[in-house]
Design a protein around this motif. Structure first.
Motif, PDB file in Angstrom:
ATOM      1  N   THR A  10     -30.032  22.486 -30.450  1.00 56.94           N
ATOM      2  CA  THR A  10     -31.007  22.860 -31.467  1.00 56.94           C
ATOM      3  C   THR A  10     -31.893  21.684 -31.833  1.00 56.94           C
ATOM      4  OG1 THR A  10     -31.270  24.015 -33.578  1.00 56.94           O
ATOM      5  CG2 THR A  10     -29.553  22.322 -33.465  1.00 56.94           C
ATOM      6  N   THR A  59     -34.171  19.682 -24.536  1.00 54.81           N
ATOM      7  CA  THR A  59     -33.108  20.688 -24.490  1.00 54.81           C
ATOM      8  C   THR A  59     -31.987  20.306 -23.536  1.00 54.81           C
ATOM      9  OG1 THR A  59     -34.729  22.384 -25.015  1.00 54.81           O
ATOM     10  CG2 THR A  59     -32.624  23.144 -24.163  1.00 54.81           C
ATOM     11  N   ARG A  81     -28.087  19.872 -24.451  1.00 48.61           N
ATOM     12  CA  ARG A  81     -27.010  20.602 -23.760  1.00 48.61           C
ATOM     13  C   ARG A  81     -25.980  19.617 -23.210  1.00 48.61           C
ATOM     14  NH1 ARG A  81     -29.078  25.864 -23.333  1.00 48.61           N
ATOM     15  NH2 ARG A  81     -31.271  25.998 -22.746  1.00 48.61           N
ATOM     16  N   ASP A 122     -28.755  29.161 -27.106  1.00 48.79           N
ATOM     17  CA  ASP A 122     -29.850  28.538 -27.837  1.00 48.79           C
ATOM     18  C   ASP A 122     -29.790  28.954 -29.305  1.00 48.79           C
ATOM     19  OD1 ASP A 122     -30.623  27.342 -25.493  1.00 48.79           O
ATOM     20  OD2 ASP A 122     -32.361  28.634 -25.169  1.00 48.79           O
ATOM     21  N   SER A 123     -30.222  28.054 -30.169  1.00 47.63           N
ATOM     22  CA  SER A 123     -30.065  28.281 -31.608  1.00 47.63           C
ATOM     23  C   SER A 123     -30.936  29.393 -32.158  1.00 47.63           C
ATOM     24  CB  SER A 123     -30.322  26.983 -32.371  1.00 47.63           C
ATOM     25  OG  SER A 123     -31.597  26.467 -32.078  1.00 47.63           O
ATOM     26  N   ASP A 181     -31.137  32.304 -30.533  1.00 49.81           N
ATOM     27  CA  ASP A 181     -30.618  33.483 -29.848  1.00 49.81           C
ATOM     28  C   ASP A 181     -29.319  33.927 -30.510  1.00 49.81           C
ATOM     29  OD1 ASP A 181     -32.702  33.306 -28.047  1.00 49.81           O
ATOM     30  OD2 ASP A 181     -31.527  32.303 -26.512  1.00 49.81           O
TER      31      ASP A 181
END
Length: 173
Positions: free
Chosen positions: A13, A69, A73, A89-90, A92
């Motif tokens: 995030t 990103t 990760r 993903d933040s 989703d």
């Protein structure tokens, strides 16, 4: 938090505190045994830390200066202890019951390194209904190779290494 997790969810995030709580709740709603949730913060300047702290010990939080990103990760991956790894993903969310079938595939087929499922893109106006009425959205969902719709075996990352941090998009390729 689980001392010996089977399943690690890494949520990268950056400045998405407004969505992060929903993403975390969607993971907790899966009711997976042996679960750990890791938020990998890529230099947020919003309320991300406060959102994570509202979940108490259910979520582990790591932060780094902004690196993208893939770097976020990888930060989460370095701290993940589970046999199975997923990146969500933040912004989703998972519909209830969407992850267990993917784990079943990996558990029953040891030669398989990753499993993916159906993904439906919804906008903010219908997002809450996608979470409360998952059967409706499964009708429009399509098989998709998307980070949040996949579960990986940890050994796959041990074998091939981390994600390429020089890629700013589609770091999976």
């Amino acid at each position: 938090m689980n001392a010996h997790p089977q399943f690690s969810v890494v949520i990268p995030t950056r400045d998405y505190g407004r969505f992060l709580g929903c993403a975390i709740r969607s993971v907790l709603a899966q009711r997976l045994p042996g679960l750990e949730i890791i938020v990998a913060d890529d230099g947020s300047k919003d309320d991300t830390a406060e959102v994570v702290s509202s979940f108490g010990g259910q979520v582990r939080y790591y932060t780094q200066p902004a690196g993208g990103t893939a770097a976020a990760r990888n930060l989460g991956l370095r701290h993940a202890a589970g046999e199975f790894i997923c990146f969500l993903d933040s912004d989703d969310a998972w519909v209830p019951g969407s992850v267990a079938p993917l784990l079943d595939v990996l558990r029953s087929q040891p030669e398989v390194d990753a499993a993916y499922g159906l993904v439906a893109q919804v906008n903010d106006n219908v997002f809450s209904s996608a979470l409360t009425e998952p059967d409706v959205w499964k009708q429009v969902a399509l098989p998709c190779w998307l980070a949040g719709g996949m579960v990986f075996r940890r050994t796959a990352f041990d074998r091939v290494g981390p994600l390429d941090e020089t890629w700013t998009n589609a770091e999976w390729v």
